[in-house]
Design a protein around this motif. Structure first.
Motif, short mmCIF file in Angstrom:
data_model
loop_
_atom_site.label_atom_id
_atom_site.label_comp_id
_atom_site.label_asym_id
_atom_site.label_seq_id
_atom_site.Cartn_x
_atom_site.Cartn_y
_atom_site.Cartn_z
N SER A 43 0.82 -1.21 0.00
CA SER A 43 0.00 0.00 0.00
C SER A 43 0.86 1.27 0.00
N ALA A 44 2.07 1.18 0.52
CA ALA A 44 2.94 2.36 0.58
C ALA A 44 3.59 2.68 -0.76
N THR A 45 3.48 1.78 -1.73
CA THR A 45 4.04 2.09 -3.04
C THR A 45 3.30 3.27 -3.68
N THR A 46 2.06 3.47 -3.29
CA THR A 46 1.33 4.63 -3.82
C THR A 46 1.93 5.93 -3.29
N ASP A 47 2.46 5.89 -2.07
CA ASP A 47 3.13 7.08 -1.52
C ASP A 47 4.38 7.41 -2.34
N ILE A 48 5.15 6.39 -2.65
CA ILE A 48 6.36 6.60 -3.45
C ILE A 48 5.99 7.10 -4.85
N ALA A 49 4.98 6.48 -5.44
CA ALA A 49 4.56 6.92 -6.78
C ALA A 49 4.11 8.38 -6.75
N TYR A 50 3.42 8.76 -5.69
CA TYR A 50 2.96 10.15 -5.58
C TYR A 50 4.15 11.10 -5.41
N ILE A 51 5.07 10.75 -4.53
CA ILE A 51 6.24 11.60 -4.29
C ILE A 51 7.07 11.77 -5.56
N LEU A 52 7.20 10.70 -6.33
CA LEU A 52 8.03 10.72 -7.54
C LEU A 52 7.23 11.01 -8.81
N ARG A 53 5.99 11.43 -8.68
CA ARG A 53 5.06 11.53 -9.82
C ARG A 53 5.56 12.38 -10.98
N LYS A 54 6.40 13.34 -10.72
CA LYS A 54 6.88 14.23 -11.80
C LYS A 54 8.11 13.69 -12.52
N ARG A 55 8.56 12.54 -12.09
CA ARG A 55 9.74 11.93 -12.72
C ARG A 55 9.29 10.93 -13.78
N ASN A 56 10.10 10.78 -14.80
CA ASN A 56 9.78 9.84 -15.87
C ASN A 56 10.08 8.40 -15.50
N ASP A 57 10.86 8.17 -14.44
CA ASP A 57 11.30 6.81 -14.11
C ASP A 57 10.56 6.21 -12.90
N VAL A 58 9.36 6.67 -12.63
CA VAL A 58 8.61 6.18 -11.47
C VAL A 58 8.41 4.67 -11.56
N ARG A 59 7.94 4.18 -12.68
CA ARG A 59 7.68 2.74 -12.82
C ARG A 59 8.96 1.93 -12.70
N GLU A 60 10.03 2.46 -13.26
CA GLU A 60 11.33 1.76 -13.15
C GLU A 60 11.77 1.67 -11.69
N LYS A 61 11.63 2.76 -10.95
CA LYS A 61 12.02 2.77 -9.55
C LYS A 61 11.14 1.81 -8.73
N LEU A 62 9.85 1.78 -8.99
CA LEU A 62 8.96 0.86 -8.28
C LEU A 62 9.29 -0.59 -8.61
N THR A 63 9.66 -0.84 -9.86
CA THR A 63 10.05 -2.19 -10.26
C THR A 63 11.33 -2.61 -9.53
N ARG A 64 12.31 -1.71 -9.48
CA ARG A 64 13.56 -2.01 -8.77
C ARG A 64 13.30 -2.25 -7.29
N LEU A 65 12.41 -1.46 -6.73
CA LEU A 65 12.05 -1.61 -5.33
C LEU A 65 11.47 -3.01 -5.08
N SER A 66 10.60 -3.45 -5.96
CA SER A 66 9.95 -4.75 -5.77
C SER A 66 10.92 -5.91 -5.98
N CYS A 67 12.04 -5.67 -6.62
CA CYS A 67 13.05 -6.72 -6.79
C CYS A 67 13.87 -6.91 -5.52
N CYS A 68 14.04 -5.86 -4.75
CA CYS A 68 14.88 -5.90 -3.55
C CYS A 68 14.10 -6.25 -2.30
N LEU A 69 12.83 -5.92 -2.30
CA LEU A 69 12.01 -6.09 -1.10
C LEU A 69 10.84 -7.01 -1.36
N GLN A 70 10.38 -7.64 -0.32
CA GLN A 70 9.17 -8.42 -0.44
C GLN A 70 8.00 -7.50 -0.12
N LEU A 71 7.11 -7.34 -1.07
CA LEU A 71 5.95 -6.49 -0.85
C LEU A 71 4.95 -7.26 0.02
#
Length: 137
Positions: A43-71
């Motif tokens: 549920s906190a990934t929406t917070d990250i997406a919101y904070i990074l919303r103006k960046r073009n690499d939001v989806r890439e960063k969320l994907t990298r996050l999900s590779c390192c952590l167990q959601l």
């Protein structure tokens, strides 16, 4: 070891926040190297997406996050447990409830005072690194 990370720790890494990056990064890197289970509420990934919303690499960063952590999923039982907690910030209470259900030993956060009434012990990235260094000795 199982532990939960707070959004501020993840943002330190994703945004390369100079003042905090090293300790936050070392927490995640050491956990990966040691085979520890690092969790983060989905549920906190929406917070990250919101904070990074103006960046073009939001989806890439969320994907990298999900590779390192167990959601970790958030269930109705977590919502009700968080509602019963004596914590001012509902988002922090929800993270605490999810951490408890997933048997996390620690919540790693830079806002330790916000978790004073958490059912799972909160530690700063520096404190967490000290803990794992003592365990390795």
């Amino acid at each position: 070891m199982i532990f939960m990370v707070d959004t501020n720790v993840m943002m330190d890494i994703l945004e390369n926040r100079n003042e905090y990056f090293d300790d936050s990064y070392l927490v995640v890197r050491n956990a990966i190297e040691n085979g520890d289970k690092i969790m983060y509420p989905v549920s906190a990934t929406t917070d990250i997406a919101y904070i990074l919303r103006k960046r073009n690499d939001v989806r890439e960063k969320l994907t990298r996050l999900s590779c390192c952590l167990q959601l970790a999923d958030v269930r109705a039982e977590d919502f009700f447990a968080a509602m019963r907690m004596n914590m001012n910030d509902f988002e922090d209470a929800l993270l605490s409830a999810v951490a408890k259900r997933n048997r996390a030993e620690y919540i790693v956060t830079r806002n330790k005072k916000d978790f004073a009434d958490s059912v799972v012990q909160a530690v700063t990235p520096k404190e967490f690194l000290d803990i794992i260094m003592r365990e390795d000795v």
